[in-house]
Scaffold this active site. Structure first.
Site, PDB file in Angstrom:
ATOM      1  CG  HIS A  97      -1.931   1.096   1.177  1.00 26.89           C
ATOM      2  ND1 HIS A  97      -1.642   2.374   1.582  1.00 26.89           N
ATOM      3  CD2 HIS A  97      -3.209   1.111   0.732  1.00 26.89           C
ATOM      4  CE1 HIS A  97      -2.711   3.140   1.397  1.00 26.89           C
ATOM      5  NE2 HIS A  97      -3.680   2.402   0.884  1.00 26.89           N
ATOM      6  CD  GLU A 169      -5.576   1.331  -2.938  1.00 24.12           C
ATOM      7  OE1 GLU A 169      -6.749   1.070  -2.684  1.00 24.12           O
ATOM      8  OE2 GLU A 169      -4.717   1.547  -2.062  1.00 24.12           O
TER       9      GLU A 169
END
Ligand code: PGA
Length: 261
Positions: A97, A169
């Site tokens: 992430h 993302e």
């Protein structure tokens, strides 16, 4: 190929055990309302993983872990192995992430090692990739993200690719200060990712779901999930309450209908 649309959330560093129990109980009570076309998943913090996995054990909701270490065991203070996470009930391992890359020094090489560790422990790696704002404005977002994908999947056997999931993302879209990508921006990068996957695994790469994450909310979820290039949504803030997550699942279910695409 028929496939479910994945719609899931990471709680990040949120929820006490009592709050986790409440969220899981609510979701469990309403799990029967989730459209069969959707594969739901929830990624709690380590502390709540075991109890959330137990609470949701007989529902269709998959449970994941937010990070794993690359080594199977050893002197790695503060870390959790993929096997520990699997034993606690995780079936998905979120890896790479942007918050981990930015604040905890994760690099493409460690992301790759963690992907291998997750696969070896029987977990499905959910690899997050995304362009920082500077790449977007330079017009190099596609190359940047394709490189991240290739690094992350280096050495993964084509047969194992079927267990990999990817989330696009963009760094500039995530969190309080982020603004969501438009469907056009998402489709453009997802197409690039599809190309990188084909290079990495040929036909096997085609089976890897590519999710979008970054300021997904009730206003943009329907439009995003309707895109044939978007295989799912990965949500933060808008799904940090069970009611918020259920509303998103309902919105996506209304678009997708009952049958997996
Ligand atoms: P956000 O987080 O939905 O709160 O922007 C998304 C993510 O980090 O996956």
């Amino acid at each position: 190929m028929t496939a479910h649309a994945y719609v899931g959330t990471s709680w990040k560093m949120n929820h006490t055990l009592a709050e986790a129990d409440e969220y899981a109980a609510d979701l469990r009570a309403h799990a029967g309302e989730i459209a069969p076309s959707i594969q739901p998943f929830v990624i709690p913090p380590f502390t709540a993983l075991d109890r959330v996995a137990r609470a949701l054990g007989d529902t269709r909701v998959m449970v994941g872990v937010q990070n794993v270490h690359w080594a199977p065991a050893g002197g790695w203070t503060g870390e959790i192995s993929a096997r520990m996470a699997a034993e606690a009930g995780a079936v998905i391992a979120e890896i790479g992430h942007s918050e981990r890359r930015e604040h905890f020094g994760e690099m493409d090489s460690t992301v790759n090692r963690k992907v291998h560790a997750a696969l070896a422990a029987g977990l499905r790696p959910l690899v997050c990739v995304g362009d920082p704002e500077a790449e977007k404005y330079r017009g190099t977002a596609g190359e940047f993200v394709a490189r991240q994908v290739k690094h992350a999947l280096h050495g993964v056997a084509p047969g194992d690719l079927a267990r990999v999931m990817l989330a696009y993302e963009p760094v500039w879209a995530i969190g309080e200060s982020g603004s969501p990508a438009t469907v056009e921006e998402v489709e453009r990068i997802h197409a690039v990712i599809r190309g990188a996957l084909a290079e990495a695994g040929g036909e096997d790469g085609a089976g890897v779901p590519v999710l979008y994450g970054g300021s997904v909310n009730l206003d943009n979820a329907a439009e995003l999930i309707a895109s044939p290039l978007v295989d799912g949504l990965f949500v933060g803030r808008a799904a940090w309450t069970a009611a918020g997550y259920r509303a998103l699942l309902a919105r996506c279910g209304a678009v997708l209908g009952p049958v997996a695409r």
